[in-house]
Write an enzyme that holds these catalytic residues in place. Structure first.
Site, PDB file in Angstrom:
ATOM      1  CB  THR A 150       2.983 -11.662  -2.090  1.00  0.00           C
ATOM      2  OG1 THR A 150       2.384 -10.129  -2.053  1.00  0.00           O
ATOM      3  CG2 THR A 150       2.111 -11.989  -0.935  1.00  0.00           C
ATOM      4  CG  ASN A 171       4.160  -0.013  -1.720  1.00  0.00           C
ATOM      5  OD1 ASN A 171       5.539  -0.070  -0.852  1.00  0.00           O
ATOM      6  ND2 ASN A 171       2.879  -0.294  -1.940  1.00  0.00           N
ATOM      7  CB  ALA A 196       7.568  -9.921 -14.849  1.00  0.00           C
ATOM      8  CB  CYS A 235      -1.421  -5.075  -2.325  1.00  0.00           C
ATOM      9  SG  CYS A 235       0.030  -5.682  -3.303  1.00  0.00           S
TER      10      CYS A 235
END
Length: 386
Positions: free
Chosen positions: A74, A154, A203, A323
């Site tokens: 982000t 995603n 990560a 999110c």
């Protein structure tokens, strides 16, 4: 309650124990600030950071000088999109092209830029969530400053033709960014062969720690923050040494184990979906082949996804992007691929990962079938097949 089976690996992955072991010394013994230039602790920390940077660069086949450490995708996305836009506007370029199926980090940043006077054009995707390169070509203009297209979706896992898109942009001297949060560590990425100008990744999507990510840049960029001068002034602030070491370790493990893990995850995904077909009235969302391993987005006729997930507290799955879960609105990705509200509300995302076993998948199949059958009996619209 029995053990919960974690099947939300597209939201985040568990930290690999090997990654944690690599990080531990930098919490307790190797405690230096990499900006401290006058003692061993500082030198040690700086060496760890630069070694990690080179490791990540080698694995992505890019120049280490082009990698910037951030807090995650982000932040990288905001820095890239806003930074490029602020530079471009000085050259009279204010047109930015993206797609309707991007992650909210991209869409919300573009919405902000639109409020600042930029011309944002969101291109439609096909029924699998992929952008047709010909559609992109037709949208490009003389004042196009940037194109941003997600590498792997995603929610539905579909992989975009990034190499072809990058070539289109390069031929026209238009900057190109790709959100690679769901791609890095899961599919092969070679930045020497695929000419992207900017890339963002996190990560925690490939079994590394949360709160650390990368920003790859081939072109100059206007920084959003100031002070300190770390990371070439693009991302000032004290570097998170343990997490940087953890990320490079996680990426190395993911790339080295990718061939075998890809095969294993594809087998588990196929077994899960094929087993659920006995229910009838189920649909796979996203491309059937060109998708990241381990991702399944499935719609169940005559089922409310929220009710299904609530009825299975022993399975950790989701209705879509983590999110966007707080917004309580229908998936914009599923809407973008043409699903009606009924199909959207009946869809769940299953993310199979490194720690999942075949036995867990078998248990998950049994639970899903059991609950879908039970909930369908409660639906006034459902008629059981004879």
């Amino acid at each position: 309650m029995s053990k919960i089976i974690y099947l939300d690996n597209n939201a985040t992955t568990p930290l690999d124990s090997r990654v944690f072991e690599a990080m531990k010394p930098y919490f307790f013994d190797k405690i230096g600030n990499p900006s401290s230039a006058h003692h061993r602790y500082g030198w040690e920390a700086k060496e760890a950071v630069e070694t990690a940077r080179k490791t990540c660069a080698d694995l992505l086949n890019c120049n280490a000088d082009n990698l910037i450490f951030t807090s995650g995708s982000t932040e990288s996305i905001n820095t890239i999109l806003i930074g490029v836009a602020r530079t471009a506007i000085k050259k009279g370029k204010k047109h930015i092209v993206s797609t309707t199926a991007e992650h909210s980090a991209v869409l919300d940043t573009l919405k902000f830029l639109q409020s600042e006077g930029f011309d944002i054009e969101l291109l439609e995707v096909d029924q699998f969530g992929r952008l047709d390169p010909e559609r992109l070509i037709k949208a490009l203009r003389q004042d196009t400053a940037l194109v941003s297209v997600i590498w792997a979706n995603n929610e539905i896992g579909s992989i975009n033709p990034i190499h072809e898109i990058s070539e289109i942009c390069r031929e026209r001297k238009i900057l190109f960014h790709t959100d690679a949060a769901q791609a890095v560590g899961k599919i092969s990425i070679d930045l020497e062969k695929t000419h992207v100008d900017f890339l963002s990744a996190s990560a925690h999507k490939f079994y590394g720690p949360k709160g650390i990510g990368i920003l790859y840049k081939k072109d100059s960029i206007c920084p959003l923050m100031h002070g300190g001068g770390q990371e070439k002034g693009i991302r000032p602030g004290t570097l998170n040494v343990p997490s940087i070491v953890g990320m490079s370790t996680a990426l190395k493990i993911s790339v080295e184990e990718m061939p075998a893990e890809t095969t294993r995850l594809k087998k588990l995904s196929k077994h899960l979906f094929e087993s659920l077909k006995s229910l009838g009235g189920i649909h796979l969302n996203g491309h059937p082949e060109l998708r990241i391993p381990g991702n399944l987005n499935i719609s169940f006729d005559f089922i409310e996804a929220e009710a299904l997930l609530i009825s299975m507290p022993d399975l950790a799955m989701s209705t879509g992007a983590a999110c966007a879960s707080s917004k309580k609105s229908n998936s914009h990705v599923l809407k973008a691929i043409g699903l009606d509200s009924g199909r959207i509300k009946s869809s769940i995302r299953i993310g199979i990962g490194r720690t999942n076993t075949k036995a867990e998948i078998e248990d998950a199949v049994k639970r899903i079938i059991e609950e879908v059958r039970r909930l369908r009996k409660l639906s006034p619209d459902y008629s059981a097949p004879c």
